[in-house]
Write an enzyme that holds these catalytic residues in place. Structure first.
Site, short mmCIF file in Angstrom:
data_model
loop_
_atom_site.label_atom_id
_atom_site.label_comp_id
_atom_site.label_asym_id
_atom_site.label_seq_id
_atom_site.Cartn_x
_atom_site.Cartn_y
_atom_site.Cartn_z
N ARG A 82 0.85 -1.19 0.00
CA ARG A 82 0.00 0.00 0.00
C ARG A 82 0.90 1.24 0.00
O ARG A 82 1.91 1.29 0.71
CB ARG A 82 -0.86 0.03 1.26
CG ARG A 82 -2.21 -0.63 1.08
CD ARG A 82 -3.15 0.29 0.29
NE ARG A 82 -4.47 -0.27 0.10
CZ ARG A 82 -4.86 -0.98 -0.95
NH1 ARG A 82 -4.01 -1.29 -1.89
NH2 ARG A 82 -6.10 -1.40 -1.05
N HIS B 81 -0.01 0.19 -10.37
CA HIS B 81 -0.82 -0.72 -9.53
C HIS B 81 -1.31 -1.92 -10.35
O HIS B 81 -2.51 -2.21 -10.38
CB HIS B 81 -2.01 0.03 -8.90
CG HIS B 81 -2.52 -0.63 -7.65
ND1 HIS B 81 -3.00 0.05 -6.57
CD2 HIS B 81 -2.61 -1.95 -7.31
CE1 HIS B 81 -3.38 -0.80 -5.62
NE2 HIS B 81 -3.13 -2.03 -6.05
P1 NAP Z 1 -2.70 -10.84 3.99
O1 NAP Z 1 -2.88 -12.25 3.53
O2 NAP Z 1 -3.74 -10.23 4.86
O3 NAP Z 1 -1.27 -10.76 4.71
C1 NAP Z 1 -0.84 -9.61 5.36
C2 NAP Z 1 0.52 -9.91 5.99
O4 NAP Z 1 0.99 -8.70 6.61
C3 NAP Z 1 0.44 -10.98 7.09
O5 NAP Z 1 1.56 -11.81 7.06
C4 NAP Z 1 0.45 -10.14 8.38
O6 NAP Z 1 0.99 -10.79 9.50
C5 NAP Z 1 1.35 -9.00 7.95
N1 NAP Z 1 1.13 -7.83 8.80
C6 NAP Z 1 0.00 -7.12 8.97
N2 NAP Z 1 0.20 -6.14 9.88
C7 NAP Z 1 1.48 -6.27 10.30
C8 NAP Z 1 2.26 -5.59 11.26
N3 NAP Z 1 1.78 -4.58 11.98
N4 NAP Z 1 3.53 -5.99 11.45
C9 NAP Z 1 4.04 -7.03 10.75
N5 NAP Z 1 3.34 -7.73 9.81
C10 NAP Z 1 2.08 -7.33 9.61
O7 NAP Z 1 -2.55 -9.86 2.74
P2 NAP Z 1 -2.08 -10.21 1.24
O8 NAP Z 1 -3.18 -10.84 0.50
O9 NAP Z 1 -0.77 -10.90 1.29
O10 NAP Z 1 -1.92 -8.74 0.65
C11 NAP Z 1 -1.06 -7.79 1.25
C12 NAP Z 1 -1.34 -6.43 0.66
O11 NAP Z 1 -0.92 -6.40 -0.69
C13 NAP Z 1 -2.83 -6.07 0.59
O12 NAP Z 1 -3.29 -5.55 1.80
C14 NAP Z 1 -2.86 -5.06 -0.52
O13 NAP Z 1 -2.75 -3.76 0.04
C15 NAP Z 1 -1.62 -5.38 -1.35
N6 NAP Z 1 -1.97 -5.83 -2.73
C16 NAP Z 1 -1.43 -5.17 -3.77
C17 NAP Z 1 -1.70 -5.60 -5.08
C18 NAP Z 1 -1.06 -4.90 -6.23
O14 NAP Z 1 -1.45 -5.18 -7.38
N7 NAP Z 1 -0.07 -4.06 -5.99
C19 NAP Z 1 -2.55 -6.69 -5.30
C20 NAP Z 1 -3.08 -7.34 -4.20
C21 NAP Z 1 -2.78 -6.90 -2.91
P3 NAP Z 1 0.32 -12.13 10.11
O15 NAP Z 1 0.65 -13.24 9.14
O16 NAP Z 1 1.01 -12.30 11.40
O17 NAP Z 1 -1.14 -11.88 10.21
#
Ligand code: NAP
Length: 309
Positions: free
Chosen positions: A224, A272
């Site tokens: 993000r 993005h």
């Molecule tokens: P996810 O499955 O919810 O995983 C989030 C990860 O971040 C988890 O490992 C979580 O830890 C960790 N996290 C959250 N808060 C934290 C903190 N305070 N300190 C340390 N680690 C923390 O999300 P995802 O599906 O992998 O996606 C991640 C992000 O990618 C999305 O939120 C979105 O903003 C972005 N995204 C971007 C695109 C793009 O095209 N650029 C596409 C899709 C998504 P835990 O494992 O301990 O819960």
């Protein structure tokens, strides 16, 4: 089955409608006012929907078009039903590919070769060392971060990962919490951010973090935009502390035409596009999850509203 769609992206919604006609014609994506609210069983949203869902009596499930749900969770009237992030196998595969491509491009400084070609000059530079000499740290070991970290491990990189809760993954040094982040930074040549936006991650990538990295480290942010402080990044690039930044996400999107990032020599911007699945894959997942929700089956990728992601 009527699914209310709240999005200004008419082109994408049109593609989904067309894909649904082939994949599951029983599901109709409808706009507000097109059908009585009492016939709507689910909502598909990509933006804050303050108050717009509270009056629908038969909603079973909410779907977020975006993997990041920070803006949606800002709505205190969001109905207390499952909120599902539609992350597909394609989303994961595309993000892995994006991360791999940009890790290689950063490590071997291929962006300087691209610039040399534009300037019609040949510059051999120093020979490249092997991937095992490069420490890559993935912030966020979730649906997208963990497979990306595992792929980099399998390609021979020295991989570390950081999450909110502890993880054990073979061949990946795993850290968690603020102390873990401090431990991981000094061995990080390339920092990959795949974190969601929460109160804890907003502005996390800032000057004091950059200063803990080895001089000349690179950054890739596809999580993000608001996780990264842009002024601090520009200062770190200008001082050489950060040698290159690849950015797919921004505090304001589309990236405004007057942004310094467009022309900064140390920055690569992408619009993005790191991981956006095709319409057929997206609606297949929607169809499967809607039917599961209506049967009362357990769904995956449900947002933990207290954690904020
Ligand atoms: P996810 O499955 O919810 O995983 C989030 C990860 O971040 C988890 O490992 C979580 O830890 C960790 N996290 C959250 N808060 C934290 C903190 N305070 N300190 C340390 N680690 C923390 O999300 P995802 O599906 O992998 O996606 C991640 C992000 O990618 C999305 O939120 C979105 O903003 C972005 N995204 C971007 C695109 C793009 O095209 N650029 C596409 C899709 C998504 P835990 O494992 O301990 O819960």
């Amino acid at each position: 089955m009527n699914v209310l769609v709240l999005s200004d992206d008419h082109e994408t919604v049109g593609q989904w409608r067309a894909a649904l006609e082939h994949i599951d014609p029983q599901i109709c994506l409808v706009r507000e006012g097109e059908v009585p609210g009492s016939t709507i069983v689910a909502a598909l949203v990509d933006q804050p929907v303050r108050g717009r869902l509270a009056a629908l009596p038969h909603l079973h499930v909410l779907f977020s078009m975006m993997a990041g749900v920070d803006a949606l969770l800002d709505d205190p009237t969001l109905p207390p039903i499952p909120l599902v992030r539609l992350v597909t196998h394609d989303t994961v595969a595309l993000m892995r590919e994006y991360v791999y491509y940009h890790v290689v491009r950063s490590r071997r400084r291929f962006y300087t070769i691209e610039e040399d070609q534009r300037r019609r000059r040949w510059n051999l530079g120093a020979p490249s060392s092997s991937p095992s000499s490069c420490g890559v740290s993935v912030l966020g070991l979730g649906r997208l971060g963990l497979p990306s970290a595992i792929m980099l491990r399998d390609l021979g990189y020295r991989v570390a990962g950081w999450s909110r809760t502890p993880k054990e993954v073979a061949g990946i040094r795993s850290f968690y919490g603020p102390v873990g982040l401090q431990e991981l930074l000094p061995t990080t040549n390339i920092l990959v951010c795949l974190l969601p936006l929460t109160i804890e991650t907003e502005g996390l990538l800032r000057a004091d973090l950059f200063n803990e990295l080895p001089f000349g480290a690179s950054i890739i942010n596809a999580g993000r935009g608001q996780c990264l402080n842009m002024d601090d990044l520009i200062a770190a690039l200008d001082s050489g502390q950060i040698s290159h930044a690849t950015l797919d996400v921004f505090p304001m999107e589309p990236l405004p035409s007057n942004s310094t990032l467009w022309s900064h020599a140390g920055v690569t911007v992408t619009p993005h596009i790191a991981a956006e699945p095709t319409p057929d894959v997206f609606v297949s997942r929607l169809s499967r999850d809607l039917r599961k929700a209506l049967r009362g089956d357990v769904l995956t990728d449900i947002v933990d509203r207290r954690a904020g992601y």
